[in-house]
Scaffold this motif. Structure first.
Motif, PDB file in Angstrom:
ATOM      1  N   SER A  57      39.881 -82.638  78.350  1.00 53.89           N
ATOM      2  CA  SER A  57      40.964 -83.620  78.196  1.00 53.89           C
ATOM      3  C   SER A  57      40.483 -84.960  77.664  1.00 53.89           C
ATOM      4  O   SER A  57      41.277 -85.724  77.125  1.00 53.89           O
ATOM      5  CB  SER A  57      41.678 -83.834  79.539  1.00 53.89           C
ATOM      6  OG  SER A  57      40.789 -84.367  80.504  1.00 53.89           O
ATOM      7  N   ASP A  73      43.514 -94.445  74.627  1.00 54.42           N
ATOM      8  CA  ASP A  73      43.738 -94.748  76.039  1.00 54.42           C
ATOM      9  C   ASP A  73      42.646 -95.632  76.633  1.00 54.42           C
ATOM     10  O   ASP A  73      42.871 -96.327  77.619  1.00 54.42           O
ATOM     11  CB  ASP A  73      43.795 -93.443  76.844  1.00 54.42           C
ATOM     12  CG  ASP A  73      44.806 -92.475  76.280  1.00 54.42           C
ATOM     13  OD1 ASP A  73      46.013 -92.717  76.461  1.00 54.42           O
ATOM     14  OD2 ASP A  73      44.403 -91.485  75.625  1.00 54.42           O
ATOM     15  N   ALA A  78      42.807 -89.942  66.125  1.00 56.91           N
ATOM     16  CA  ALA A  78      43.601 -89.881  67.354  1.00 56.91           C
ATOM     17  C   ALA A  78      44.995 -89.314  67.092  1.00 56.91           C
ATOM     18  O   ALA A  78      45.504 -88.494  67.876  1.00 56.91           O
ATOM     19  CB  ALA A  78      43.697 -91.272  67.976  1.00 56.91           C
ATOM     20  N   ARG A  79      45.618 -89.740  65.997  1.00 58.41           N
ATOM     21  CA  ARG A  79      46.950 -89.202  65.687  1.00 58.41           C
ATOM     22  C   ARG A  79      46.907 -87.687  65.484  1.00 58.41           C
ATOM     23  O   ARG A  79      47.780 -86.957  65.966  1.00 58.41           O
ATOM     24  CB  ARG A  79      47.496 -89.863  64.416  1.00 58.41           C
ATOM     25  CG  ARG A  79      47.924 -91.301  64.579  1.00 58.41           C
ATOM     26  CD  ARG A  79      48.647 -91.796  63.328  1.00 58.41           C
ATOM     27  NE  ARG A  79      48.854 -93.235  63.392  1.00 58.41           N
ATOM     28  CZ  ARG A  79      48.052 -94.133  62.818  1.00 58.41           C
ATOM     29  NH1 ARG A  79      47.004 -93.709  62.095  1.00 58.41           N
ATOM     30  NH2 ARG A  79      48.294 -95.421  62.922  1.00 58.41           N
ATOM     31  N   GLN A 102      47.173 -81.944  70.938  1.00 62.09           N
ATOM     32  CA  GLN A 102      47.117 -82.050  72.402  1.00 62.09           C
ATOM     33  C   GLN A 102      47.668 -83.415  72.809  1.00 62.09           C
ATOM     34  O   GLN A 102      46.919 -84.371  72.970  1.00 62.09           O
ATOM     35  CB  GLN A 102      45.673 -81.879  72.896  1.00 62.09           C
ATOM     36  CG  GLN A 102      45.530 -81.859  74.406  1.00 62.09           C
ATOM     37  CD  GLN A 102      44.075 -81.699  74.846  1.00 62.09           C
ATOM     38  OE1 GLN A 102      43.209 -81.381  74.046  1.00 62.09           O
ATOM     39  NE2 GLN A 102      43.821 -81.895  76.123  1.00 62.09           N
ATOM     40  N   PRO A 103      48.978 -83.523  72.985  1.00 59.49           N
ATOM     41  CA  PRO A 103      49.588 -84.834  73.243  1.00 59.49           C
ATOM     42  C   PRO A 103      49.021 -85.553  74.463  1.00 59.49           C
ATOM     43  O   PRO A 103      48.972 -86.787  74.486  1.00 59.49           O
ATOM     44  CB  PRO A 103      51.073 -84.490  73.450  1.00 59.49           C
ATOM     45  CG  PRO A 103      51.267 -83.207  72.711  1.00 59.49           C
ATOM     46  CD  PRO A 103      49.980 -82.450  72.859  1.00 59.49           C
ATOM     47  N   GLU A 104      48.586 -84.810  75.466  1.00 54.57           N
ATOM     48  CA  GLU A 104      48.106 -85.432  76.713  1.00 54.57           C
ATOM     49  C   GLU A 104      46.618 -85.755  76.694  1.00 54.57           C
ATOM     50  O   GLU A 104      46.057 -86.222  77.694  1.00 54.57           O
ATOM     51  CB  GLU A 104      48.402 -84.516  77.902  1.00 54.57           C
ATOM     52  CG  GLU A 104      47.538 -83.269  78.011  1.00 54.57           C
ATOM     53  CD  GLU A 104      47.924 -82.134  77.075  1.00 54.57           C
ATOM     54  OE1 GLU A 104      47.329 -81.051  77.194  1.00 54.57           O
ATOM     55  OE2 GLU A 104      48.840 -82.334  76.236  1.00 54.57           O
ATOM     56  N   ALA A 105      45.944 -85.541  75.562  1.00 54.03           N
ATOM     57  CA  ALA A 105      44.510 -85.833  75.477  1.00 54.03           C
ATOM     58  C   ALA A 105      44.252 -87.307  75.787  1.00 54.03           C
ATOM     59  O   ALA A 105      45.059 -88.180  75.453  1.00 54.03           O
ATOM     60  CB  ALA A 105      43.974 -85.488  74.092  1.00 54.03           C
ATOM     61  N   GLU A 106      43.115 -87.571  76.428  1.00 51.45           N
ATOM     62  CA  GLU A 106      42.710 -88.940  76.742  1.00 51.45           C
ATOM     63  C   GLU A 106      41.617 -89.333  75.747  1.00 51.45           C
ATOM     64  O   GLU A 106      40.534 -88.744  75.737  1.00 51.45           O
ATOM     65  CB  GLU A 106      42.200 -89.028  78.173  1.00 51.45           C
ATOM     66  CG  GLU A 106      43.264 -88.675  79.200  1.00 51.45           C
ATOM     67  CD  GLU A 106      42.689 -88.593  80.604  1.00 51.45           C
ATOM     68  OE1 GLU A 106      42.396 -89.650  81.184  1.00 51.45           O
ATOM     69  OE2 GLU A 106      42.510 -87.466  81.103  1.00 51.45           O
ATOM     70  N   LEU A 107      41.897 -90.339  74.942  1.00 47.58           N
ATOM     71  CA  LEU A 107      41.052 -90.662  73.804  1.00 47.58           C
ATOM     72  C   LEU A 107      40.388 -92.024  73.982  1.00 47.58           C
ATOM     73  O   LEU A 107      41.035 -93.002  74.377  1.00 47.58           O
ATOM     74  CB  LEU A 107      41.876 -90.639  72.522  1.00 47.58           C
ATOM     75  CG  LEU A 107      42.636 -89.316  72.275  1.00 47.58           C
ATOM     76  CD1 LEU A 107      43.447 -89.397  70.990  1.00 47.58           C
ATOM     77  CD2 LEU A 107      41.678 -88.134  72.235  1.00 47.58           C
ATOM     78  N   ARG A 136      46.385 -85.945  68.834  1.00 42.24           N
ATOM     79  CA  ARG A 136      47.608 -85.972  69.655  1.00 42.24           C
ATOM     80  C   ARG A 136      48.612 -84.925  69.191  1.00 42.24           C
ATOM     81  O   ARG A 136      49.373 -84.381  69.992  1.00 42.24           O
ATOM     82  CB  ARG A 136      48.241 -87.352  69.587  1.00 42.24           C
ATOM     83  CG  ARG A 136      47.436 -88.433  70.267  1.00 42.24           C
ATOM     84  CD  ARG A 136      48.232 -89.130  71.347  1.00 42.24           C
ATOM     85  NE  ARG A 136      47.450 -90.228  71.903  1.00 42.24           N
ATOM     86  CZ  ARG A 136      46.707 -90.122  72.995  1.00 42.24           C
ATOM     87  NH1 ARG A 136      46.638 -88.973  73.633  1.00 42.24           N
ATOM     88  NH2 ARG A 136      46.030 -91.166  73.444  1.00 42.24           N
ATOM     89  N   GLN A 196      47.292 -95.435  69.786  1.00 39.42           N
ATOM     90  CA  GLN A 196      46.779 -94.063  69.675  1.00 39.42           C
ATOM     91  C   GLN A 196      45.704 -93.731  70.705  1.00 39.42           C
ATOM     92  O   GLN A 196      45.377 -92.562  70.891  1.00 39.42           O
ATOM     93  CB  GLN A 196      46.199 -93.841  68.271  1.00 39.42           C
ATOM     94  CG  GLN A 196      47.240 -93.607  67.194  1.00 39.42           C
ATOM     95  CD  GLN A 196      48.001 -94.867  66.844  1.00 39.42           C
ATOM     96  OE1 GLN A 196      47.408 -95.907  66.628  1.00 39.42           O
ATOM     97  NE2 GLN A 196      49.326 -94.767  66.806  1.00 39.42           N
TER      98      GLN A 196
END
Length: 494
Positions: A166, A237, A196-197, A203-208, A200, A235
């Motif tokens: 994640s 976190d 990042a875009r 995997q929209p919930e990825a923590e970047l 996402r 984009q």
């Protein structure tokens, strides 16, 4: 004897303890991987070639998260070199550490190791020599369930299910001129945002995690964070922070106060990130991934680096032996990280084995705990529940780098009526009578220190420095302990 006190209220909470604070770092560098976690010919090696004695120490240390595969190494890394039959994997130059990479251990092997160690993986992407497409490819291999070419390739290589990673680092230390593929803040910010875009979308919930400054002493510090976040704020976190400390010119007083610098570093990055968020009118909050921190005798390494001429596999690189003072500083840095748990929600001590590491090992021989192993292990084990907002009354001492600094620093965590207090005495010659309010029985109390601040643990004397029981006087709702000079202590009350 000096006097200090801690004032706390269980109702005054900073944030929950994040288990990700107790992360570590495995880079393909020196003997961290080959001869560290992986040594197939070792008597303790398991069926996958991993040293079971090292694995046992990793579990004992309480590591929760491991950043992989770099570090500077990742900026020239081709992840696909490390998958498939081992016999067909290419040997490559690692320009970052002037060594040869055999690719015997790749993502599949490391993920098996991580499963055995019981740790989450923070995966670092190569944005130095590569970019968006390669990031999407390795993400597909790691995390996509089935039917795509790379997901089916992962399954063919033995991993039926996705790895479910994640957290992803969008490159490493891209502000540093030493970095392969070094970029300006604008160049990197645009690439980080584009990557990042794309991630996402998969995997929209990825923590970047965007690259922050590799040191607060960098000339671009502050300006780098501001420009990168202006381009990538919505984009990502996290913004990363890296810091290493050593006693410069024999200045032990300033070295023992290293956490003062870490506190200022964190506060500065938080202020910069929040300023950008306010300008963008965003309600989002960027947190900090302090994904490289430790004591590192960097000046010693820089002085010897020019002598490295041969291209070797897993050379001995920065295998610092840590003494008592180093362990006390590591304990104090953990206090600083916990104190900022509202914004520092992930952290990685660099590195895990052999390379500036709390665990050392010898080929075919023993593995042992360095002095710095102990404050990490105890803090990881005893930190539970919530971090409290505490106030400290302490005398001060003068330092060349930071001016007047409190002799005592401390943090506390609280869960289900139990209290843990972690405290450091920075004074080189004076003991401190330390008190704090608490009503429960003392269940554990440890102190790490020694009259010989240069003492280390070695293969022949692996337990020369270990935590010893700390005498505690408790009564009338007050706990009192005597903190020896240059010591770190942990106290747990049930």
């Amino acid at each position: 004897m000096l006097n200090a006190s801690l004032h706390l209220d269980p109702a005054r909470i900073v944030a929950p303890v994040s288990r990700r604070t107790f992360g570590s770092f495995v880079e393909h560098m020196g003997r961290c991987v080959y001869g560290g976690i992986y040594e197939p010919a070792h008597p303790c090696a398991d069926a996958d070639g991993f040293r079971s004695d090292v694995l046992a120490l990793v579990r004992e240390m309480g590591v929760s998260l491991v950043r992989y595969p770099g570090g500077n190494f990742v900026s020239g890394y081709r992840w696909e070199d490390g998958i498939g039959p081992a016999a067909g994997r290419p040997v490559r130059r690692d320009l970052a550490w002037h060594s040869l990479e055999t690719n015997e251990v790749g993502v599949d092997e490391f993920m098996r190791w991580a499963g055995k160690a019981g740790v989450e993986v923070m995966y670092a992407l190569n944005l130095g020599t590569r970019g968006v497409q390669e990031a999407l490819d390795v993400h597909e291999y790691l995390n996509h369930p089935d039917r795509t070419r790379l997901a089916e390739l992962r399954r063919a290589n033995g991993a039926e299910k996705p790895y479910g990673i994640s957290m992803f680092c969008l490159g490493n230390e891209m502000d540093g001129p030493w970095q392969t593929g070094h970029k300006t803040a604008r160049e990197y910010g645009r690439l980080a945002a584009e990557t990042a875009r794309a991630l996402r979308a998969a995997q929209p919930e990825a923590e970047l995690i965007a690259c922050g400054s590799s040191s607060s002493s960098m000339p671009t510090f502050g300006a780098w964070e501001a420009e990168v976040l202006e381009l990538a704020y919505d984009q990502v976190d996290y913004i990363s922070a890296h810091a290493y400390y050593e006693p410069l010119d024999g200045d032990l007083d300033s070295f023992l106060a290293s956490a003062v610098d870490m506190d200022h570093f964190i506060d500065s990055v938080v202020a910069t990130a929040d300023s950008v968020g306010a300008r963008l009118k965003s309600k989002k909050r960027i947190n900090i991934s302090f994904d490289e921190w430790n004591v590192w005798y960097l000046s010693r390494y820089e002085a010897s680096r020019s002598a490295i001429t041969e291209w070797e596999v897993a050379p001995r690189v920065i295998e610092d032996s840590y003494n008592v003072a180093d362990a006390v500083v590591v304990g104090s840095l953990l206090i600083a990280l916990l104190r900022h748990s509202d914004r520092v929600t992930a952290a990685c001590q660099a590195q895990l084995v052999n390379v500036i590491a709390p665990i050392r090992s010898e080929p075919g021989g023993a593995a042992w705990r360095q002095t710095t192993f102990h404050p990490f292990a105890l803090t990881s084990r005893l930190s539970r529940g919530d971090v409290l907002d505490v106030q400290i009354d302490s005398p001060v001492y003068e330092t060349a780098r930071f001016g007047a600094v409190p002799v005592v620093d401390a943090v506390a965590t609280h869960d289900d009526g139990a209290l843990s207090v972690f405290v450091v005495n920075r004074h080189r010659t004076e003991s401190v009578s330390f008190t704090f309010p608490a009503a429960g029985p003392v269940t554990e109390a440890w102190v790490l220190g020694d009259d010989d601040l240069t003492a280390t643990n070695t293969q022949d004397a692996p337990d020369r420095i270990t935590p010893r029981p700390l005498d505690v006087a408790a009564g009338d709702g007050t706990v009192r302990v005597t903190l020896p000079p240059v010591s770190w202590s942990a106290i747990r009350l049930g």
